[in-house]
Write a protein that holds these residues in place. Structure first.
Motif, PDB file in Angstrom:
ATOM      1  N   TRP A  27      -4.054  -6.725 -44.490  1.00 27.97           N
ATOM      2  CA  TRP A  27      -4.587  -5.600 -43.699  1.00 27.97           C
ATOM      3  C   TRP A  27      -5.336  -4.581 -44.535  1.00 27.97           C
ATOM      4  O   TRP A  27      -5.709  -3.522 -44.027  1.00 27.97           O
ATOM      5  CB  TRP A  27      -3.450  -4.893 -42.954  1.00 27.97           C
ATOM      6  N   HIS A  58      -1.512 -12.686 -38.207  1.00 27.43           N
ATOM      7  CA  HIS A  58      -2.640 -12.387 -37.318  1.00 27.43           C
ATOM      8  C   HIS A  58      -2.431 -12.934 -35.922  1.00 27.43           C
ATOM      9  O   HIS A  58      -3.342 -12.955 -35.121  1.00 27.43           O
ATOM     10  CB  HIS A  58      -3.942 -12.920 -37.904  1.00 27.43           C
ATOM     11  N   LEU A 105      -9.135  -3.048 -34.957  1.00 28.85           N
ATOM     12  CA  LEU A 105      -9.823  -4.324 -34.752  1.00 28.85           C
ATOM     13  C   LEU A 105      -9.960  -4.600 -33.257  1.00 28.85           C
ATOM     14  O   LEU A 105      -9.224  -5.368 -32.658  1.00 28.85           O
ATOM     15  CB  LEU A 105      -9.068  -5.446 -35.469  1.00 28.85           C
ATOM     16  N   LYS A 152     -15.670  -7.484 -31.444  1.00 27.64           N
ATOM     17  CA  LYS A 152     -15.394  -8.892 -31.725  1.00 27.64           C
ATOM     18  C   LYS A 152     -15.449  -9.714 -30.449  1.00 27.64           C
ATOM     19  O   LYS A 152     -15.410  -9.145 -29.355  1.00 27.64           O
ATOM     20  CB  LYS A 152     -14.012  -8.994 -32.386  1.00 27.64           C
ATOM     21  N   HIS A 153     -15.613 -11.078 -30.581  1.00 26.90           N
ATOM     22  CA  HIS A 153     -15.761 -11.858 -31.807  1.00 26.90           C
ATOM     23  C   HIS A 153     -17.169 -12.421 -31.769  1.00 26.90           C
ATOM     24  O   HIS A 153     -17.528 -13.130 -30.834  1.00 26.90           O
ATOM     25  CB  HIS A 153     -14.755 -13.008 -31.819  1.00 26.90           C
ATOM     26  N   ARG A 163     -10.622 -23.349 -31.643  1.00 29.04           N
ATOM     27  CA  ARG A 163     -11.511 -22.208 -31.878  1.00 29.04           C
ATOM     28  C   ARG A 163     -11.994 -22.083 -33.322  1.00 29.04           C
ATOM     29  O   ARG A 163     -13.029 -21.491 -33.588  1.00 29.04           O
ATOM     30  CB  ARG A 163     -10.846 -20.905 -31.456  1.00 29.04           C
ATOM     31  N   MET A 196     -16.923  -8.082 -36.071  1.00 33.00           N
ATOM     32  CA  MET A 196     -16.118  -9.208 -36.560  1.00 33.00           C
ATOM     33  C   MET A 196     -16.745 -10.518 -36.129  1.00 33.00           C
ATOM     34  O   MET A 196     -16.962 -10.739 -34.929  1.00 33.00           O
ATOM     35  CB  MET A 196     -14.685  -9.126 -36.006  1.00 33.00           C
ATOM     36  N   TYR A 199     -14.654 -17.355 -35.225  1.00 32.39           N
ATOM     37  CA  TYR A 199     -14.213 -18.555 -35.956  1.00 32.39           C
ATOM     38  C   TYR A 199     -15.169 -19.728 -35.774  1.00 32.39           C
ATOM     39  O   TYR A 199     -15.346 -20.552 -36.655  1.00 32.39           O
ATOM     40  CB  TYR A 199     -12.854 -19.003 -35.412  1.00 32.39           C
ATOM     41  N   ASP A 231     -13.427 -12.934 -38.868  1.00 31.75           N
ATOM     42  CA  ASP A 231     -12.135 -13.050 -38.217  1.00 31.75           C
ATOM     43  C   ASP A 231     -11.195 -13.595 -39.292  1.00 31.75           C
ATOM     44  O   ASP A 231     -11.622 -14.164 -40.304  1.00 31.75           O
ATOM     45  CB  ASP A 231     -12.220 -13.975 -36.995  1.00 31.75           C
ATOM     46  N   TRP A 232      -9.927 -13.432 -39.047  1.00 30.68           N
ATOM     47  CA  TRP A 232      -8.953 -13.749 -40.094  1.00 30.68           C
ATOM     48  C   TRP A 232      -8.906 -15.258 -40.330  1.00 30.68           C
ATOM     49  O   TRP A 232      -8.376 -16.001 -39.523  1.00 30.68           O
ATOM     50  CB  TRP A 232      -7.604 -13.163 -39.717  1.00 30.68           C
ATOM     51  N   SER A 350      -2.553 -11.737 -31.401  1.00 27.48           N
ATOM     52  CA  SER A 350      -2.805 -10.649 -32.347  1.00 27.48           C
ATOM     53  C   SER A 350      -2.881  -9.291 -31.657  1.00 27.48           C
ATOM     54  O   SER A 350      -2.788  -8.260 -32.318  1.00 27.48           O
ATOM     55  CB  SER A 350      -4.117 -10.899 -33.078  1.00 27.48           C
ATOM     56  N   GLU A 416      -3.531 -15.765 -27.054  1.00 34.55           N
ATOM     57  CA  GLU A 416      -4.419 -16.208 -28.122  1.00 34.55           C
ATOM     58  C   GLU A 416      -3.907 -17.542 -28.619  1.00 34.55           C
ATOM     59  O   GLU A 416      -2.708 -17.765 -28.674  1.00 34.55           O
ATOM     60  CB  GLU A 416      -4.363 -15.182 -29.241  1.00 34.55           C
TER      61      GLU A 416
HETATM   62  C1  GLC Z   1      -6.932 -13.046 -35.022  1.00 32.57           C
HETATM   63  C2  GLC Z   1      -7.903 -12.700 -33.910  1.00 32.57           C
HETATM   64  C3  GLC Z   1      -8.616 -11.407 -34.128  1.00 32.57           C
HETATM   65  C4  GLC Z   1      -7.682 -10.447 -34.854  1.00 32.57           C
HETATM   66  C5  GLC Z   1      -7.485 -10.995 -36.243  1.00 32.57           C
HETATM   67  C6  GLC Z   1      -6.481 -10.151 -37.042  1.00 32.57           C
HETATM   68  O1  GLC Z   1      -6.935 -14.420 -35.276  1.00 32.57           O
HETATM   69  O2  GLC Z   1      -8.857 -13.705 -33.553  1.00 32.57           O
HETATM   70  O3  GLC Z   1      -9.010 -10.906 -32.853  1.00 32.57           O
HETATM   71  O4  GLC Z   1      -8.246  -9.144 -34.916  1.00 32.57           O
HETATM   72  O5  GLC Z   1      -7.073 -12.348 -36.244  1.00 32.57           O
HETATM   73  O6  GLC Z   1      -5.224 -10.249 -36.471  1.00 32.57           O
END
Ligand code: GLC
Length: 751
Positions: A27, A58, A105, A152-153, A163, A196, A199, A231-232, A350, A416
Motif C-alpha cells: 500500500w 488486494h 483507489l 479505474k480500471h 481478467r 489505474m 489487468y 492494478d495490483w 477489494s 470481485e
Molecule cells: C484489485 C482491484 C482493484 C484494487 C486493487 C488494490 O485487484 O482490481 O480495483 O484497487 O486490486 O486492492
C-alpha cells in the motif's frame, strides 16, 4: 513540506529512480530517505476505506480499519446526483485524512457491458455519460479535500472471468463512444491524481503496456497530467510498461522490476528521459500526497453514517407501487426475509469495508411499528426450500395486513474475481415469496442486490417493489425511511432490468473463451442494445417512480454555434411540475437521436439530465446544455468525433422509454468527405458529389452515371474501383482511375 522535483531528478541515482517506479510494499510508494522523499499510502476503495494497517491484500481477505461503508456504486448511481457523490467524496477524504492516507483507489467507472459481471456493484452504469458525470462528482469531492483518487480500471475491464489474461477485442469506435468517455470526462474535468490501468489486454496488448491507451489517448488526447498506476499485479513486463507510460507498479515486484529498469537504461533499451518522465510523475504524486502524512485529524462516524443513510435512501428505486407504500404509521406489518435480519449491504473483494456500524432493517421497522413479527423465510446461500422456514413465513404473513419481504443475492453471488452465470434470484427465496403472497397478497418486496436480476414473477407477487441495491452500512435505516415515507424515493435505474439474460446484447459474447472476449455488440450495450433490437424490458434505463407525480411541459431547444467551428450546441429548457401532494424529486432526462445518420447509431443516447426537487404543487424551469459532442459519433474514417448534417430528435422525459416531449433540430454540418481512393467502392464514389462528377467524366463516355442501371449499381456498387478497373468494360482502366483519384484529392484537399 514539498519536493523540489527538478532538483531531485538531478540528484537521484539510477537505482533510486528505478526504485521509485515500483511501490515499497502493498500500500506504499517507495521512499528515498537520503533525499527526504517520503513514502505515501494508497488504499481501496470506492465506497469506503479499506485501510490495512499491516501487510495488505488486494481482494479483501484480510481485515481493515473501521470506516464508513457508503452505498456501493450501482446504488449511489441510482440517485443520479453528482452533488451527492461530491459530498460522499468529501466524507471519504476526511476519513482518509484521519488515517494519513493520500490516495483512495476509486471510483470504478467501467461500463456494465453485461449484467453478469461480478463487480457491477462497484461500477456506476451501462451509460458512459451518466458514469462520467457521477465520476466527476466523487473525484471532485475527494480531491477538494487534498486526497487523491485512482479512476479505474482503464480500460475495457468489463468482466471478472480470466481478467488478468483475457484479451478484450473492441473496435475503436466502440472504445471511443462507450468504454473511454467516462475516463475522458473525469480527466478533463477533475484531473484525477491517478488512473489505474486494468489487468486485461485491449486488442492484443496488456493495458499496462499499451502505449496507445496510456500515452496517445490518455495523456496526449485527454490531457491527463497525473500518474498511471497498475492494478495490483497488472504489470507483466516492467520495461515495456515503463516505455508505454505506466509510471508506478503496484504492488512492487521487488528484486525484479527495479533491477530490470536499471538494466534496460544501462543497456540503452530505455532512454533516461523516459525513466525521468515516470519518476517525475511519482514525485509529483508524492508531493501532492505528503500534506496528509502529518495530519492529526479525525472524522465524525455518526455524521458520516447519517450521510450514508441519506445517500442510500436517495439511491432506492421505486419500481412498482399499487398503493401499499408509504406504509402508514399505524400499519399492521410483518417482516419476512433473512436479509431484513442479516443485512446484505456491500460486495466482496477489494472494495469490502469494515463498517463502523450496520443498520438492521428489522430493527429500524420495529422502531417505527413496534415489535412486529418476523420470519426468515429462506436460508441465505441455500439452494433448496426449507419447509420449516416456509411454514413459519406463511404463519407470520397471515398475522398482519401487510408483509415487507426482503429478497436478493447472497454475498457469494457477487464479488470481485468471478462473474455470475445467470441473473436469477435464488429459487428458495422465490418459493418463499410465492408462499407468502398466497397467504397475504399485500406484499412489499425489497430487493438487495449489487447488479440487475431477472424479476420474473416477483413483479406479479409484489404489490410494491423497491430496488435498494447494496446500500452500505446504513441501508437498513434508509430502506425504512423510504417504506415509511420519511423519504420520498427519487432513484432512477442506472442499468436496465431485462426480462431475460438472453435479451442482453452481450449474451453471445460473454465472457468469451480461450482468453479472448469479442465485444461483438459494439456500441449497442445496455439500453442502446435493447432499444436497437426493439426489445421489451422489465424496467428501462432511467426508470423510477415516486410517491408524488410529475409532468413536463414547455420544451424549447435553442441551438447555437456551428459544427464547422466546433462550437455547435443546444440549450434544452423544460418546465417540471410536481402535480402530486408530496414533495419529491424528478430526474429530467435528455436523449439525442441522430435521424439521418449514415452510420449505425443507437436509437437514442442520454446526453443530459437534471435532478429537480420540488415541493408539492410547484413548478420549476430546468435548463440542460448539450455541447457538440452530444450530437457526434466517432468517425473511424476521419479518426475524430464528427457530426453529420441532418435532423436530430431531442427527447425529454422521465426515462429512456418515456420521452413525451420531443423537438427536432436540423443541424448544418460540413459533408463528411470519406477519403476516396482506388480501393473505395463504386458506391462510395457515387455517394460523393465530387467523386460522382469525376467518375461520370471518365466512364460511360461522359454519360451520366445516373444512367448506370441501378440494378447494376446494386450488384457492383460494393466492388472496389481498383477491381473494376481490372475488369475493363467501363472505360475505366487503372491509369484513368489514378487520374480520378488524384483529381479528387486535389479538389477535396484531403491529404
Ligand atoms: C484489485 C482491484 C482493484 C484494487 C486493487 C488494490 O485487484 O482490481 O480495483 O484497487 O486490486 O486492492
Amino acid at each position: 513540506m514539498t519536493l523540489n522535483i527538478d532538483q531531485l531528478l538531478t540528484e537521484l541515482t539510477l537505482e533510486e529512480k528505478a526504485s521509485l517506479t515500483s511501490g515499497s510494499s502493498f500500500w506504499y510508494t517507495a521512499p528515498v530517505e537520503r533525499l527526504g522523499i517520503p513514502r505515501i499510502m494508497v488504499s481501496d476503495g470506492p465506497h469506503g476505506l479499506r485501510a490495512q494497517p499491516g501487510e495488505g491484500d488486494h481482494v479483501g481477505l484480510g481485515g481493515s480499519l473501521p470506516a464508513t461503508c457508503f452505498p456501493t456504486a450501482s446504488a449511489v448511481a441510482s440517485a443520479w446526483n453528482p452533488a451527492l457523490l461530491s459530498r460522499i467524496g468529501q466524507a471519504l477524504a476526511q476519513e482518509a485524512r484521519a488515517c494519513n492516507l493520500s490516495v483512495i483507489l476509486g471510483p470504478g467507472i467501467n461500463m456494465k457491458r453485461s449484467p453478469l459481471c461480478g463487480r457491477n456493484f462497484e461500477y456506476f452504469s451501462e451509460d458512459p455519460f451518466l458514469a462520467g458525470e457521477l465520476a466527476v462528482g466523487i473525484v471532485g469531492g475527494i480531491q477538494s479535500r487534498g486526497v487523491g483518487t485512482s479512476v479505474k480500471h482503464y480500460a475495457a475491464n468489463n468482466q471478472e472471468t480470466d481478467r488478468l489474461r483475457v484479451d478484450a477485442q473492441v473496435d475503436e469506435r466502440t472504445l471511443r463512444e462507450i468504454y473511454l468517455p467516462a475516463f475522458e470526462r473525469v480527466v478533463k474535468a477533475e484531473q484525477p491524481w491517478t488512473v489505474m490501468c486494468s489487468y486485461n489486454k485491449v486488442n492484443g496488448q496488456s493495458a499496462s503496456e499499451n502505449s496507445w491507451l496510456l500515452t496517445t489517448v490518455l495523456r496526449e488526447e485527454f490531457g491527463f497530467e497525473g500518474l498511471v498506476v497498475s492494478d495490483w499485479g497488472a504489470v507483466y513486463h516492467r520495461v515495456p510498461a515503463l516505455r508505454a507510460g505506466l509510471d508506478l507498479e503496484m504492488p512492487p515486484a521487488l528484486g525484479r522490476s527495479p533491477e530490470a529498469v536499471v538494466a534496460a537504461v544501462q543497456a540503452g533499451e530505455v532512454k533516461s528521459e523516459v525513466l525521468d518522465a515516470r519518476v517525475r510523475k511519482v514525485l509529483e504524486l508524492v508531493a501532492k500526497g505528503m500534506p496528509v502524512l502529518d495530519l492529526d485529524e479525525s472524522f465524525d462516524p455518526e455524521a458520516h453514517h447519517a450521510l450514508a443513510r441519506e445517500a442510500a435512501a436517495e439511491s432506492v428505486v421505486l419500481l412498482k407501487n399499487d398503493g401499499l407504500l408509504p406504509l402508514p404509521v399505524d400499519a399492521s406489518i410483518a417482516v419476512i426475509g433473512e436479509f431484513a435480519r442479516t443485512p446484505r449491504f456491500q460486495g466482496a473483494g477489494s472494495s469490502q469495508v469494515t463498517p463502523t456500524r450496520v443498520d438492521v432493517l428489522l430493527d429500524e421497522l420495529r422502531a417505527v411499528y413496534g415489535d412486529v413479527p418476523f420470519a426468515a423465510g429462506y436460508g441465505v446461500g441455500e439452494t433448496v426450500d426449507d419447509e420449516a422456514l416456509l411454514a413459519e413465513a406463511e404463519r407470520v404473513a397471515g398475522s398482519a395486513d401487510t408483509v415487507v419481504m426482503t429478497i436478493g443475492l447472497p454475498g457469494a453471488d457477487e464479488s470481485e474475481g468471478f462473474d455470475r452465470t445467470h441473473l436469477d434470484l435464488p429459487a428458495n427465496q422465490l418459493a418463499a415469496l410465492r408462499a407468502v403472497a398466497a397467504v397475504n397478497p399485500n406484499v412489499v418486496v425489497v430487493l438487495v442486490n449489487g447488479s440487475t436480476v431477472v424479476l420474473g414473477d416477483v413483479t406479479v407477487h409484489a404489490k410494491a417493489l423497491v430496488e435498494a441495491w447494496l446500500g452500505g452500512q446504513a441501508a437498513g435505516g434508509a430502506i425504512a425511511d423510504v417504506l415509511t415515507g420519511a423519504v420520498n424515493p427519487s432513484g432512477r435505474l442506472a442499468e436496465t432490468i431485462p426480462h431475460r439474460l438472453e435479451d442482453n446484447s452481450s449474451y453471445f459474447n460473454f465472457p468469451g473463451d480461450s482468453q479472448v472476449v469479442r465485444y461483438g455488440e459494439g456500441i449497442f450495450i445496455g439500453y442502446r442494445g435493447y432499444d436497437k433490437a426493439s426489445q421489451e424490458v422489465a424496467f428501462p434505463f432511467g426508470f423510477g417512480l415516486s410517491y408524488t407525480s410529475f409532468t413536463l411541459s414547455d420544451l424549447t431547444v435553442t441551438t447555437r454555434g456551428s459544427v464547422a467551428e466546433g462550437t455547435f450546441g443546444a440549450q434544452v429548457r423544460v418546465t417540471v411540475t410536481n402535480t402530486g401532494t408530496v414533495d419529491g424529486a424528478e430526474v429530467v432526462q435528455v436523449y439525442v437521436q441522430d435521424v439521418d445518420s449514415t452510420v449505425a447509431r443507437p436509437v437514442r443516447e442520454l446526453k443530459g439530465f437534471a435532478k429537480v426537487s420540488l415541493p408539492a404543487g410547484s413548478s420549476e424551469s430546468v435548463s440542460i446544455e448539450l455541447d457538440q459532442r452530444a450530437f457526434a459519433f466517432w468517425s473511424v474514417e476521419q479518426g475524430r468525433w464528427a457530426v453529420e448534417a441532418g435532423d436530430f430528435v431531442i427527447g425529454v422525459g422521465a426515462n429512456s422509454r418515456d420521452l413525451p416531449l420531443t423537438e427536432t433540430v436540423t443541424v448544418e454540418a460540413p459533408r463528411l468527405a470519406v477519403p476516396l481512393s482506388r480501393d473505395s467502392t463504386l458506391q462510395e464514389w457515387m455517394n460523393d458529389p465530387t467523386g460522382r462528377d469525376l467518375i461520370e467524366k471518365e466512364i460511360a463516355n461522359g454519360q451520366s452515371a445516373a444512367a448506370m442501371d441501378e440494378e447494376l449499381l446494386g450488384v457492383i456498387g460494393n466492388m472496389p474501383m481498383s477491381t473494376l478497373a481490372s475488369f475493363g468494360g467501363m472505360s475505366l482502366d487503372h491509369d484513368s482511375l489514378d487520374r480520378v483519384a488524384a483529381a479528387w484529392r486535389e479538389q477535396v484537399q484531403v491529404s
